[in-house]
Design an enzyme around this catalytic site. Structure first.
Site, PDB file in Angstrom:
ATOM      1  N   THR D  94      44.719  84.403  26.980  1.00 10.49           N
ATOM      2  CA  THR D  94      43.475  85.081  26.599  1.00 10.49           C
ATOM      3  C   THR D  94      42.501  84.920  27.752  1.00 10.49           C
ATOM      4  OG1 THR D  94      43.852  84.616  24.272  1.00 10.49           O
ATOM      5  CG2 THR D  94      41.601  85.159  24.909  1.00 10.49           C
ATOM      6  N   LYS D 170      42.529  91.783  22.664  1.00 16.32           N
ATOM      7  CA  LYS D 170      42.669  90.384  22.241  1.00 16.32           C
ATOM      8  C   LYS D 170      41.301  89.736  22.023  1.00 16.32           C
ATOM      9  CE  LYS D 170      44.322  86.203  21.621  1.00 16.32           C
ATOM     10  NZ  LYS D 170      44.980  85.811  20.376  1.00 16.32           N
TER      11      LYS D 170
END
Lengths: 296, 296, 296, 296
Positions: D94, D170
């Site tokens: 991420t 995300k």
């Protein structure tokens, strides 16, 4: 003119005194008698009842809130029921747009004049006949009561033929004061964490672009974290913000800062801040930044 | 004193001129030559390079933003590399707290003094030597450059021994101006929907509690919906709010109104408002209340 | 049991039909007659007046809003005035906490039982006896009407002895749905600007952590910008958020997201969105990001 | 395929194990050696350096944050410098949109393929090859690495030819989780003050419209005020919200709920909540409603 004054708190007493000084024939009414006596000593006539104060050219109400004004207006023996046909009601209290509309309608039905005329200024300004009067109502009616405004204020702004517009202006002013409190609270929380003295910071602000009474007065309270005794208590702050939001909802106007202020007041009260000055909402910004709690 | 001035925009040119008038030995540098010539005509020495302006007692930078200041400070032949050991760097630009800390460190490593001294005031105040100077840095260093501040401003506030505190104060001031713009925008959207004239409303505000330059100046722009030409363009407003939020995040200070302002600026720019004055964010409150769009 | 049902909209009609199927003796009342006839065909007794529906063990109200419920409850010939001593009033409408408290008090004064029992579920769930019932009231009273809940729902949650707590739960559920709409609106505005297809994005969400009906239903409306015809119109959304904020204010609970939702609804309505589904507030986030306007 | 895996935390170890099980030729690298040995025991080849893991068809990075990914990518002996011409870099961490763009550019300059492929799912899902993969990159490049995604996940969504779009998706997912936490925190603060049990309330929600893992998981933590040990610590929550806001600012998308979340995290951290789970921001809504402090 023959003027009745209902409500002799700090503001109403100053207003009544200045009407007397200006040569008007003034009758005064108050729930508790001592305040009546003080004005009788200055030349006023005492009224035993609300109805006794409604017989002249004008009856001016200066009371704490909607409930008090609705009480003297709509009750048995109240202004709506008792005033003479030619009497004009001037409402100078900070009341809701909604109540102002109800008063407008009730007076219209009764064939009487109604003017909303809230004022800007503190008790000292009321005593000095230095208020700013924001008036609204039918032009002819407003013109007919100009001598009253001249006697109590330094300047009168006539903003609309619809009385409630004056109440909207007054409420929006309190919203703007609340905005100053919140933004100063945030700014001071920031510079305080950055190691800058809050009083010196306020001195910088008020020496430059922010040289207005609202920054001096509230800035000083915020920098000192001096929230008691309350000049204007937090529950009253919440009430006025609620009235602004309610008037804005009726007009479909989103006010994000007013929403933020409402949340601030709820939190302050939830934490037990009922006795604090409304500027105490500034302490929440400081505490959210990790400052220890000085406010509750 | 021998003072180099780097950056001769509206602000820097006025500052340099007043330093000359006060009898200092002034060397000036600017990327474009004509502004240099204008000051040479008033008695300044011209510098061909940044390094040429760094040989005196003080080098003062007055540039548009972080990028410009970092460019003249850290580049080849920049201030860090070129200034003499005894030279004090005064940074008067509105820069980030972060850059101020980097400058502090770099100068400390180089054994030189650094003072952050952003100013409050517009170009006219700079021309009239009437700026308010907010200075921070080690006491001895600040004291050594007092004659510079005396020559350019009407008053100097020394707020901290940490230079970046002065930048924080300056940025927080811009946050407070943004707060005034937003709250006035909301209040005017409200009273406008209530039928009150916005200019008269502003007159009421500035006659009473809100009698400060910031309310007069921005209130007038907002009431007139006069957002072009930009005095301070919206992208610069966004940049300053971003710098405030970034400094606040470093200090872990939540600033809800600054978050709101950030969202307002993003929306204004997303809608194509790059050329507008930063006060144009007030038009968003008006449009959210159903006003037709005058701003874009 | 002998059950009166007042209000035969999509929800009430399904509830009444299932009470009949479960073997209860059902009397139905509705302002317009055709809906009564449809249920009479299924075995219900018709009531000509509200009072006629109040003679059994239970009278259940399923009406649109506070005004409708207050009308059948407090009016002449209303439930308070007409119901038999042993009759229990079950209020299943989504009403305010305040009205629920007034009903509680009025029924207590009249010596009758009152249970608030709002439901979760759409008309199809009402038709299938698959509602979720959130009930509150004195334990004995709630227990006495359990057969009613069993006939109309798949599960009953008893949350408090204070009826208004059930209304609070129901209103808070609508607040949570509104929060999903707003957050999805923001997230989709973001990924849309980043070049991602909104339907595919929704597919990702509902395949992973967000596999709930509320994300599927509202996500699809938001991704398609399909806001007409309204399943639940924007003014009703505003009304429910207002009721949540009002209940929260009474309890002194700040709800920042509810404040944001309120501002969103006001803006949508100010722009003329009265006919749109309440999920249309999501279009505001998209437009603030510069998307062209598809919603109004 | 010959696949290098860099980063063997809970997620990366599960991914590597599944690649081995699927028959790929897997080389693993980790800063600390024991995690390497565990996978060697399952059939992986050990890499002594980052460069050693970059010689195959694919090198997949699964690291904690931007700094870690930038470190293995841009450093001496890093992926950019060391990977073979035909190697495709898959970044599954991420990371910020900005870093993803920098990686895209650097790989393009080096003539190599780059795919961003962050995943949804917890360590158990990684172990079970049940992740959801959100991939983006040039179609041909993405297609060439499909066998990798098939080995580690249950489903792959290809969202764009621009790798950074996958990172945006995300990050936006984490924003939506944060929104659920905040809205549940507010709703639970409300019903708690209204006397409703929070666990029962959660049961109602997850039995009806809100039957998604995110409500169950976080709702349970919030109702129990169980914020330690942290599953995902508050500073990481702040970091992800900052990355969302930064990506949104680049695209000029205002996200009011993300701004609120940012302020919540700053406050939690200012009060000393660094060790708490990110769901602890829910405790702030409770405390603002006057609940005693259980969180710090």
């Amino acid at each position: 003119m023959r003027v009745g004054v209902i409500g002799l708190g700090n503001m109403g007493a100053g207003i009544a005194a200045n009407l007397i000084k200006a040569g008007h024939d003034v009758t005064v009414y108050n729930r508790s008698r001592p305040k009546v006596d003080a004005l009788v000593a200055q030349g006023a006539r005492p009224a035993e009842t609300v109805a006794d104060a409604c017989g002249g050219d004008v009856v001016l109400t200066m009371l704490a809130n909607d409930e008090a004004v609705a009480g003297v207006a709509f009750g048995d023996g109240g202004i709506i029921a008792s005033a003479a046909p030619g009497t004009v009601h001037i409402s100078s209290s900070t009341i809701s747009v909604d109540l102002s509309k109800r008063l407008t309608e009730a007076h219209a039905t009764a064939g009487r004049g109604f003017v909303a005329a809230p004022v800007f200024g503190r008790p000292e300004a009321a005593a000095a006949a230095a208020l700013f009067v924001v008036a609204a109502g039918p032009t002819e009616t407003v013109n007919s009561v100009t001598p009253v405004f001249d006697a109590i204020g330094q300047r009168t702004f006539v903003v609309s033929e619809d009385p409630s517009a004056a109440n909207l202006v007054k409420l929006s002013g309190n919203f703007l004061i609340g905005s100053v409190i919140e933004s100063l609270g945030e700014a001071m929380a920031l510079v305080d964490r950055g190691g800058v003295d809050k009083h010196q910071y306020l001195d910088i602000l008020t020496s430059t672009l922010f040289s207005a009474p609202v920054y001096r007065t509230y800035g000083s309270l915020i920098a000192s974290e001096q929230f008691e005794p309350a000049g204007f208590a937090a529950p009253l702050g919440l009430k006025d913000i609620r009235l602004v939001l309610s008037a804005a909802e009726e007009l479909r106007v989103p006010l994000p800062i007013a929403s933020l202020l409402r949340d601030r007041f709820l939190r302050l009260l939830a934490e037990g801040g009922d006795q604090l000055d409304w500027s105490a909402i500034s302490s929440l910004a400081a505490r959210d930044a990790g400052a220890s709690d000085h406010s509750a």
